[in-house]
Design a protein around this motif. Structure first.
Motif, PDB file in Angstrom:
ATOM      1  N   THR A 149     -40.946  48.188   0.842  1.00  0.00           N
ATOM      2  CA  THR A 149     -39.587  47.646   0.994  1.00  0.00           C
ATOM      3  C   THR A 149     -39.416  46.475   0.041  1.00  0.00           C
ATOM      4  O   THR A 149     -40.383  45.959  -0.505  1.00  0.00           O
ATOM      5  N   ARG A 150     -38.189  46.041  -0.137  1.00  0.00           N
ATOM      6  CA  ARG A 150     -37.915  44.960  -1.072  1.00  0.00           C
ATOM      7  C   ARG A 150     -36.717  44.156  -0.596  1.00  0.00           C
ATOM      8  O   ARG A 150     -35.907  44.625   0.204  1.00  0.00           O
ATOM      9  N   ASP A 151     -36.601  42.941  -1.122  1.00  0.00           N
ATOM     10  CA  ASP A 151     -35.372  42.175  -0.966  1.00  0.00           C
ATOM     11  C   ASP A 151     -34.502  42.415  -2.197  1.00  0.00           C
ATOM     12  O   ASP A 151     -34.994  42.837  -3.242  1.00  0.00           O
ATOM     13  N   TYR A 152     -33.218  42.150  -2.061  1.00  0.00           N
ATOM     14  CA  TYR A 152     -32.312  42.128  -3.201  1.00  0.00           C
ATOM     15  C   TYR A 152     -31.794  40.706  -3.360  1.00  0.00           C
ATOM     16  O   TYR A 152     -31.248  40.162  -2.397  1.00  0.00           O
ATOM     17  N   ASP A 153     -31.954  40.121  -4.537  1.00  0.00           N
ATOM     18  CA  ASP A 153     -31.355  38.805  -4.745  1.00  0.00           C
ATOM     19  C   ASP A 153     -29.893  38.973  -5.171  1.00  0.00           C
ATOM     20  O   ASP A 153     -29.395  40.101  -5.293  1.00  0.00           O
ATOM     21  N   ALA A 154     -29.231  37.838  -5.417  1.00  0.00           N
ATOM     22  CA  ALA A 154     -27.788  37.883  -5.677  1.00  0.00           C
ATOM     23  C   ALA A 154     -27.463  38.716  -6.920  1.00  0.00           C
ATOM     24  O   ALA A 154     -26.491  39.475  -6.935  1.00  0.00           O
ATOM     25  N   PHE A 155     -28.299  38.601  -7.955  1.00  0.00           N
ATOM     26  CA  PHE A 155     -28.064  39.379  -9.174  1.00  0.00           C
ATOM     27  C   PHE A 155     -28.242  40.877  -8.897  1.00  0.00           C
ATOM     28  O   PHE A 155     -27.414  41.709  -9.285  1.00  0.00           O
ATOM     29  N   GLN A 156     -29.319  41.211  -8.195  1.00  0.00           N
ATOM     30  CA  GLN A 156     -29.559  42.618  -7.849  1.00  0.00           C
ATOM     31  C   GLN A 156     -28.436  43.162  -6.971  1.00  0.00           C
ATOM     32  O   GLN A 156     -28.033  44.316  -7.105  1.00  0.00           O
ATOM     33  N   MET A 157     -27.931  42.314  -6.080  1.00  0.00           N
ATOM     34  CA  MET A 157     -26.818  42.739  -5.229  1.00  0.00           C
ATOM     35  C   MET A 157     -25.568  43.032  -6.057  1.00  0.00           C
ATOM     36  O   MET A 157     -24.825  43.953  -5.753  1.00  0.00           O
ATOM     37  N   SER A 158     -25.360  42.228  -7.115  1.00  0.00           N
ATOM     38  CA  SER A 158     -24.164  42.461  -7.914  1.00  0.00           C
ATOM     39  C   SER A 158     -24.291  43.779  -8.687  1.00  0.00           C
ATOM     40  O   SER A 158     -23.317  44.513  -8.840  1.00  0.00           O
ATOM     41  N   VAL A 159     -25.517  44.103  -9.128  1.00  0.00           N
ATOM     42  CA  VAL A 159     -25.746  45.405  -9.767  1.00  0.00           C
ATOM     43  C   VAL A 159     -25.508  46.524  -8.754  1.00  0.00           C
ATOM     44  O   VAL A 159     -24.823  47.518  -9.019  1.00  0.00           O
ATOM     45  N   ARG A 160     -26.056  46.332  -7.559  1.00  0.00           N
ATOM     46  CA  ARG A 160     -25.930  47.333  -6.497  1.00  0.00           C
ATOM     47  C   ARG A 160     -24.462  47.578  -6.140  1.00  0.00           C
ATOM     48  O   ARG A 160     -24.030  48.718  -6.027  1.00  0.00           O
ATOM     49  N   GLU A 161     -23.706  46.500  -5.992  1.00  0.00           N
ATOM     50  CA  GLU A 161     -22.292  46.646  -5.648  1.00  0.00           C
ATOM     51  C   GLU A 161     -21.551  47.435  -6.725  1.00  0.00           C
ATOM     52  O   GLU A 161     -20.703  48.262  -6.437  1.00  0.00           O
ATOM     53  N   ARG A 162     -21.908  47.146  -7.984  1.00  0.00           N
ATOM     54  CA  ARG A 162     -21.284  47.848  -9.094  1.00  0.00           C
ATOM     55  C   ARG A 162     -21.545  49.354  -8.996  1.00  0.00           C
ATOM     56  O   ARG A 162     -20.652  50.182  -9.174  1.00  0.00           O
TER      57      ARG A 162
ATOM     58  N   ARG B 216     -39.440  54.042  -6.374  1.00  0.00           N
ATOM     59  CA  ARG B 216     -39.720  54.853  -5.183  1.00  0.00           C
ATOM     60  C   ARG B 216     -40.158  53.937  -4.054  1.00  0.00           C
ATOM     61  O   ARG B 216     -41.220  53.335  -4.109  1.00  0.00           O
ATOM     62  N   PHE B 217     -39.313  53.843  -3.028  1.00  0.00           N
ATOM     63  CA  PHE B 217     -39.526  52.921  -1.920  1.00  0.00           C
ATOM     64  C   PHE B 217     -39.670  53.675  -0.606  1.00  0.00           C
ATOM     65  O   PHE B 217     -39.414  54.874  -0.530  1.00  0.00           O
ATOM     66  N   ARG B 218     -40.077  52.927   0.411  1.00  0.00           N
ATOM     67  CA  ARG B 218     -40.120  53.504   1.754  1.00  0.00           C
ATOM     68  C   ARG B 218     -38.782  53.309   2.470  1.00  0.00           C
ATOM     69  O   ARG B 218     -38.462  54.022   3.403  1.00  0.00           O
ATOM     70  N   GLU B 219     -38.046  52.307   2.059  1.00  0.00           N
ATOM     71  CA  GLU B 219     -36.680  52.080   2.553  1.00  0.00           C
ATOM     72  C   GLU B 219     -35.782  52.149   1.338  1.00  0.00           C
ATOM     73  O   GLU B 219     -35.949  51.352   0.408  1.00  0.00           O
ATOM     74  N   PHE B 220     -34.873  53.070   1.306  1.00  0.00           N
ATOM     75  CA  PHE B 220     -34.028  53.185   0.120  1.00  0.00           C
ATOM     76  C   PHE B 220     -32.653  53.731   0.474  1.00  0.00           C
ATOM     77  O   PHE B 220     -32.459  54.366   1.511  1.00  0.00           O
ATOM     78  N   TYR B 221     -31.719  53.462  -0.428  1.00  0.00           N
ATOM     79  CA  TYR B 221     -30.344  53.912  -0.212  1.00  0.00           C
ATOM     80  C   TYR B 221     -30.139  55.348  -0.656  1.00  0.00           C
ATOM     81  O   TYR B 221     -30.688  55.781  -1.666  1.00  0.00           O
ATOM     82  N   GLN B 222     -29.357  56.065   0.121  1.00  0.00           N
ATOM     83  CA  GLN B 222     -28.850  57.354  -0.333  1.00  0.00           C
ATOM     84  C   GLN B 222     -27.330  57.320  -0.259  1.00  0.00           C
ATOM     85  O   GLN B 222     -26.761  56.682   0.627  1.00  0.00           O
ATOM     86  N   CYS B 223     -26.699  58.001  -1.214  1.00  0.00           N
ATOM     87  CA  CYS B 223     -25.244  58.156  -1.201  1.00  0.00           C
ATOM     88  C   CYS B 223     -24.979  59.638  -1.079  1.00  0.00           C
ATOM     89  O   CYS B 223     -25.265  60.384  -2.003  1.00  0.00           O
ATOM     90  N   ASP B 224     -24.475  60.052   0.057  1.00  0.00           N
ATOM     91  CA  ASP B 224     -24.332  61.473   0.333  1.00  0.00           C
ATOM     92  C   ASP B 224     -22.883  61.924   0.332  1.00  0.00           C
ATOM     93  O   ASP B 224     -21.990  61.191   0.760  1.00  0.00           O
ATOM     94  N   PHE B 225     -22.685  63.143  -0.114  1.00  0.00           N
ATOM     95  CA  PHE B 225     -21.378  63.795  -0.051  1.00  0.00           C
ATOM     96  C   PHE B 225     -21.592  65.191   0.508  1.00  0.00           C
ATOM     97  O   PHE B 225     -22.493  65.902   0.060  1.00  0.00           O
ATOM     98  N   ASP B 226     -20.809  65.556   1.491  1.00  0.00           N
ATOM     99  CA  ASP B 226     -20.946  66.896   2.072  1.00  0.00           C
ATOM    100  C   ASP B 226     -19.578  67.464   2.436  1.00  0.00           C
ATOM    101  O   ASP B 226     -18.670  66.728   2.804  1.00  0.00           O
ATOM    102  N   ILE B 227     -19.480  68.781   2.317  1.00  0.00           N
ATOM    103  CA  ILE B 227     -18.295  69.494   2.783  1.00  0.00           C
ATOM    104  C   ILE B 227     -18.770  70.474   3.848  1.00  0.00           C
ATOM    105  O   ILE B 227     -19.572  71.363   3.561  1.00  0.00           O
TER     106      ILE B 227
END
Lengths: 469, 469
Positions: B30-43, B135-146
């Motif tokens: 797992t990891r933390d996100y600092d403010a800069f990483q968060m701004s990349v993530r939000e983008r 490759r993390f043990r906690e990570f984001y997924q962005c899913d789209f399904d119909i």
């Protein structure tokens, strides 16, 4: 609505007869959010974020679980509510109980000396859930904290000011912010004759006064926590002290209620400073100075506060935000950095706004689709696809019915049901002529447009966000 | 940067000597996100959300953990990677492994017949983390399904089209979408002589071909999964088939490679239909028809696909998005609703963009503060507070140094360091005259403005978002 997950338990039993079917429910104390609920939630988060950003806060994110030892010994009696992960080999971990302890770990780990940050995330407590009251086992917290060596009560007053800005902009009704100070509590505990090693235990008993009558709390003090009855009775006179900040301050000074404790007197002076700052911030009228406020968590060391929603007769109907100063927490992880902050418990706010918006529900366009592609002809699937592709390329939010031979009425109904504002309609005639019918559901008009002008004509009819330099 | 959590392990050891100090790290993987990483993530999230919304998707949210039985039996060999919560009394729960199974549970539980939804959330896998590769043990997924009964390959083609739109708008370099079909796999397995009960086991061996050479995969088939060597050798000729969609389709038909399996032939016809739709959507050039693509998960029943980033020489350097059709999954929970979708694994994308933006890091204004309140005088704390309050009320993002007697230079430095564009400066003189100095750091000018005109003058100098009707 909030009680969905519980309601589903009923469904499960009703279906119990069917074999090989997984239980149709979310775990106890958790819930799903549907699209409407998500739109309410986004609205709340956007409002809160805007307030955080107005005060120059940056944001960070930490993992949903931490090493078990990171959380151990930080929450007092509430520690029993921590969710542990199963030991599957490797480290022992627990789901985060709040965002404050992980924040303190983050500050220490990255050797940060100063930070003003907000964080929005879910936390986990194995508490008894009351879904109808917005009390869950998995719930969102929105935290704001200022860590760093700053002057007395300046960051504290900003935190409280920000709390009022958030509650005001959410427009969820009247509220009051109860304020107290841990050193003031400890001071009058000492005056009353509470042995120092019992300060935290007695404090956590006092904390229950908002839910339980004095008699019950006294019983806990005497019978469970072994306090002498006479001491408990002296505490009673103090915990009844509450009132508007300046008046109560005056009364305590005049009646010399805390003179015998240097600790309490210094806390009283801090309160005086705080109140004068809150006057500059025009929010002192929201404050109730309340000696019975204790807050359960172990880590607070100074000012503590809690915002309570006021019901019809001005009585508190529940806490929606709380916080305080915790100067020792970062130090446990290394590098003493004082800090102050608060957390907004948004689940109750979601519930309130959800109920209020329930009436408008049908009129809210949850999906943001701008254009529906429609044809009365049954063999133009690829032409519909090509048109969708053109509109997507132009950045226009577009849908079509994913059917080979879609009924004309079904396509129109879909657009109406989903409050889609525009439709592009074409049949064989339009294909031959290189035109489209552009239908505006709001203005109830329909015009013929040339293929080349379609995107432009659509954009004319859509509200758009533009940056003004 | 990505390897932070690992780097911190070193720090921990280095500090090992100090007593009573909690471990200064996040759990493995797992990891933390600092403010800069968060701004990349939000983008990244904003870009992806815009694509989802362009296709009319709504969003939902489900809990981070599900009942253990909800996840059981859905992930094949990967099930061992599921995180379980400790049994602390009550229900047995597990952290979600993906967003697809919870989505299927949601659709069944709410008896939904049709839904097009996206969901962004964290998922959990007890895998061997490789932090440097994202490759993390906690990570984001962005899913789209119909989900819903629709016509053949129409929702499937929209999902793939949307996948290309997302990867194109993220601008992370060249990629290729490998496509295959579970029925096609099963068909040629049958032709090769694989016993039906071994289809899924052999499929999961084939799935390893992107990481392991054929010899190793063959060994697993024969030695671990008990396949006859001759059968394995016949499989080899099939898994080598790959190429541009139309050409490979033509080759297979001409060489009659699948004629003996009705199942495979019907899948081939489905692929034909799909390719013609992807031509309408102008994204067929991104597709590689690849017989060796198998996908590990149990629940896929039809089309499967995986987007691979292409490195310097056009070789795949890692999967960044994957999905497929799963017509049976909702049915396990009750109410058969066919569905198709995909997931974007954004951690690798964060890594790429983070590295790219690293250079600009100092120039990026992470906090959005617009105005710094500054005074050279040392006894005007309350006047600074009052001014902050005025600007906050006007919705202007404002900060001041939280010091009673702040150094003039320290205040200016703070504004410069944080790229704050404007400063309002005042001393005794300005207070007497009812004026302020408004300093514009970008234009390097400073003007005197009247107290009453301050807000207006600030707003003139700030870029603002406005709705055009």
């Amino acid at each position: 609505k909030a009680p969905k997950a519980e309601g589903e338990e009923g469904k499960k039993e009703e279906k119990g007869g069917k074999k090989n079917r997984a239980a149709l429910k979310t775990p106890k104390g958790t819930r799903d959010y549907d699209a409407f609920q998500m739109s309410v939630r986004e609205r709340v988060f956007d409002t809160i974020k805007a307030c955080f950003k107005r005060h120059g806060a940056i944001t960070i994110e930490t993992p949903v679980f931490e090493l078990k030892e990171t959380l151990t010994g930080k929450y007092g009696e509430d520690s029993k509510l921590i969710y542990d992960l199963q030991d599957q080999g490797g480290e022992l971990c627990s789901l985060r109980y709040d965002l404050t302890v992980p924040f303190a770990r983050y500050v220490a780990m990255n050797r940060i000396k100063k930070i003003k940050r907000y964080q929005i995330g879910r936390v986990y407590r194995r508490d008894n859930p009351v879904m109808t009251k917005g009390r869950f086992r998995e719930f969102y917290q929105c935290d704001f904290d200022i860590a760093g060596e700053y002057d007395l009560m300046i960051p504290d007053s900003e935190a409280i000011k920000l709390m009022t800005e958030i509650l005001d902009s959410l427009d969820i009704g009247k509220y009051q912010i109860k304020i107290n100070h841990r050193k003031l509590l400890d001071g009058f505990f000492a005056i009353c004759g509470v042995p120092e090693e019992k300060f935290r235990a007695i404090s956590s008993a006092v904390d229950k006064l908002d839910k339980s009558p004095w008699a019950e709390v006294r019983k806990e003090m005497v019978e469970v926590k072994g306090l002498e009855p006479a001491v408990a009775d002296r505490i009673e006179t103090y915990v009844q002290l509450k009132g508007s900040p300046m008046e109560l301050l005056e009364k305590i000074r005049q009646e010399k209620l805390l003179e015998s404790s240097a600790l309490a007197m210094s806390a009283l002076n801090e309160m005086d400073t705080l109140f004068s700052y809150l006057q500059c911030y025009e929010c002192l009228d929201k404050i109730l100075f309340d000696f019975s406020l204790a807050r359960g968590l172990d880590y607070y060391t100074g000012l503590i506060y809690e915002a309570v929603l006021l019901g019809e007769e001005g009585v508190g109907v529940g806490s929606i935000s709380a916080g305080g100063r915790y100067d020792g927490l970062v130090g446990i992880f290394g590098g003493a950095v004082p800090a102050v902050g608060f957390s907004v418990g948004v689940e109750r706010i979601f519930s309130i706004l959800e109920q209020r918006l329930e009436k408008e529900k049908d009129k809210i366009q949850v999906a943001e689709t701008e254009v529906m592609v429609i044809s009365p002809d049954k063999d133009v699937l690829k032409e519909r696809m090509t048109l969708c592709n053109t509109l997507w390329k132009a950045g226009i939010k577009t849908e079509m019915l994913p059917k080979e031979k879609a009924q004309f009425k079904a396509q129109l109904d879909y657009a109406l049901l989903n409050n889609i504002p525009l439709a592009v309609i074409f049949g064989k005639t339009e294909l031959e002529q290189g035109t489209y019918q552009l239908k505006d559901f709001k203005n109830k008009d329909q015009v013929t447009v040339l293929k080349e002008q379609l995107v432009e004509e659509i954009e004319k009819r859509l509200p758009r966000f533009t940056t003004l330099a």
